[in-house]
Design a protein around this motif. Structure first.
Motif, PDB file in Angstrom:
ATOM      1  N   ASP A  36      -2.735  -8.114   2.197  1.00 37.76           N
ATOM      2  CA  ASP A  36      -2.818  -6.903   3.003  1.00 37.76           C
ATOM      3  C   ASP A  36      -1.410  -6.379   3.250  1.00 37.76           C
ATOM      4  O   ASP A  36      -0.426  -6.972   2.809  1.00 37.76           O
ATOM      5  CB  ASP A  36      -3.615  -7.121   4.288  1.00 37.76           C
ATOM      6  CG  ASP A  36      -2.928  -7.991   5.317  1.00 37.76           C
ATOM      7  OD1 ASP A  36      -1.710  -8.237   5.215  1.00 37.76           O
ATOM      8  OD2 ASP A  36      -3.609  -8.425   6.268  1.00 37.76           O
ATOM      9  N   LYS A  37      -1.288  -5.263   3.946  1.00 37.37           N
ATOM     10  CA  LYS A  37       0.009  -4.602   4.135  1.00 37.37           C
ATOM     11  C   LYS A  37       1.049  -5.486   4.803  1.00 37.37           C
ATOM     12  O   LYS A  37       2.240  -5.362   4.555  1.00 37.37           O
ATOM     13  CB  LYS A  37      -0.169  -3.332   4.968  1.00 37.37           C
ATOM     14  CG  LYS A  37      -0.925  -2.243   4.268  1.00 37.37           C
ATOM     15  CD  LYS A  37      -1.120  -1.057   5.182  1.00 37.37           C
ATOM     16  CE  LYS A  37      -2.062  -0.068   4.556  1.00 37.37           C
ATOM     17  NZ  LYS A  37      -2.387   1.035   5.453  1.00 37.37           N
ATOM     18  N   GLU A  63      -2.326  -4.218  -0.798  1.00 38.01           N
ATOM     19  CA  GLU A  63      -2.401  -2.971  -0.045  1.00 38.01           C
ATOM     20  C   GLU A  63      -0.998  -2.407   0.100  1.00 38.01           C
ATOM     21  O   GLU A  63      -0.046  -3.150   0.297  1.00 38.01           O
ATOM     22  CB  GLU A  63      -2.981  -3.208   1.349  1.00 38.01           C
ATOM     23  CG  GLU A  63      -4.450  -3.515   1.369  1.00 38.01           C
ATOM     24  CD  GLU A  63      -4.969  -3.686   2.793  1.00 38.01           C
ATOM     25  OE1 GLU A  63      -4.184  -3.914   3.728  1.00 38.01           O
ATOM     26  OE2 GLU A  63      -6.204  -3.598   2.951  1.00 38.01           O
ATOM     27  N   VAL A  64      -0.868  -1.098  -0.004  1.00 39.84           N
ATOM     28  CA  VAL A  64       0.436  -0.456   0.167  1.00 39.84           C
ATOM     29  C   VAL A  64       0.328   0.641   1.214  1.00 39.84           C
ATOM     30  O   VAL A  64      -0.744   1.216   1.437  1.00 39.84           O
ATOM     31  CB  VAL A  64       0.974   0.107  -1.166  1.00 39.84           C
ATOM     32  CG1 VAL A  64       1.310  -1.021  -2.131  1.00 39.84           C
ATOM     33  CG2 VAL A  64      -0.010   1.056  -1.811  1.00 39.84           C
ATOM     34  N   ASP A  65       1.449   0.952   1.873  1.00 42.56           N
ATOM     35  CA  ASP A  65       1.469   1.931   2.959  1.00 42.56           C
ATOM     36  C   ASP A  65       1.124   3.343   2.502  1.00 42.56           C
ATOM     37  O   ASP A  65       0.569   4.118   3.253  1.00 42.56           O
ATOM     38  CB  ASP A  65       2.851   1.943   3.635  1.00 42.56           C
ATOM     39  CG  ASP A  65       3.088   0.685   4.445  1.00 42.56           C
ATOM     40  OD1 ASP A  65       2.108   0.129   4.978  1.00 42.56           O
ATOM     41  OD2 ASP A  65       4.244   0.244   4.538  1.00 42.56           O
ATOM     42  N   ASN A  69      -3.779   1.015  -3.680  1.00 43.24           N
ATOM     43  CA  ASN A  69      -3.349  -0.378  -3.808  1.00 43.24           C
ATOM     44  C   ASN A  69      -2.637  -0.594  -5.133  1.00 43.24           C
ATOM     45  O   ASN A  69      -2.934   0.085  -6.112  1.00 43.24           O
ATOM     46  CB  ASN A  69      -4.547  -1.320  -3.729  1.00 43.24           C
ATOM     47  CG  ASN A  69      -5.168  -1.364  -2.353  1.00 43.24           C
ATOM     48  OD1 ASN A  69      -4.596  -0.888  -1.374  1.00 43.24           O
ATOM     49  ND2 ASN A  69      -6.353  -1.930  -2.267  1.00 43.24           N
TER      50      ASN A  69
END
Length: 164
Positions: A36-37, A63-65, A69
């Motif tokens: 996850d982030k 996950e990316v901001d 993804n």
């Protein structure tokens, strides 16, 4: 780790290490590693494993901001993208019978039976003798190839025998 939608989900900060293990994910939306982030994939140390995504599963997803993804569909993508698992494989492990939970490796030289004794198989698993060279193998009976097997029984007296 076998037959999970996600074999390993990272949700907290910290370094994790996986060596000499077999991971499997199969089917769309499944993956071996998920980050996850808050847990960047760089916090993972992973090598000398067998990573086998099948039927549209992924090796890893992060996950990316920015939305969306980062995905690593194949082992080579994972190796190139994050330099993880550079000595790892992506092969059929040739377990005796994973559907019934028997994760011993097949070996033409011999593998140990749960109640005692040894049997020989028609095939030999590519996981035999391909673990981390720095990992002890001395609990494996001769012939052991002077290297640990990848998988659940590596460096145990129940490790499948080497062809060498």
């Amino acid at each position: 780790m076998w037959g999970n939608a996600t074999a390993v989900r990272f949700a907290e900060a910290g370094t994790n290490r996986f060596m000499n293990s077999v991971f499997d994910a199969s089917g769309p939306g499944q993956r071996i590693f998920f980050f996850d982030k808050s847990t960047p994939a760089r916090q993972l140390i992973s090598d000398y494993n067998n990573l086998r995504p099948g039927n549209e599963a992924l090796v890893a997803e992060q996950e990316v901001d920015q939305g969306g993804n980062e995905v690593y569909g194949r082992l080579i993508d994972w190796q190139r993208g994050l330099t993880q698992d550079v000595h790892s494989l992506s092969h059929e492990p040739l377990f005796v019978n994973e559907l019934s939970g028997d994760f011993r490796l097949k070996s033409q030289q011999g593998r140990f039976l749960p109640g005692g004794g040894v049997t020989n198989d028609d095939d030999t698993s590519p996981m035999i003798d391909l673990g981390d060279p720095a990992t002890a193998y001395t609990n494996e009976l001769e012939p052991n190839g002077a290297r640990v097997n990848i998988g659940n029984y590596g460096d145990t007296r129940a490790a499948s025998l080497s062809l060498t």
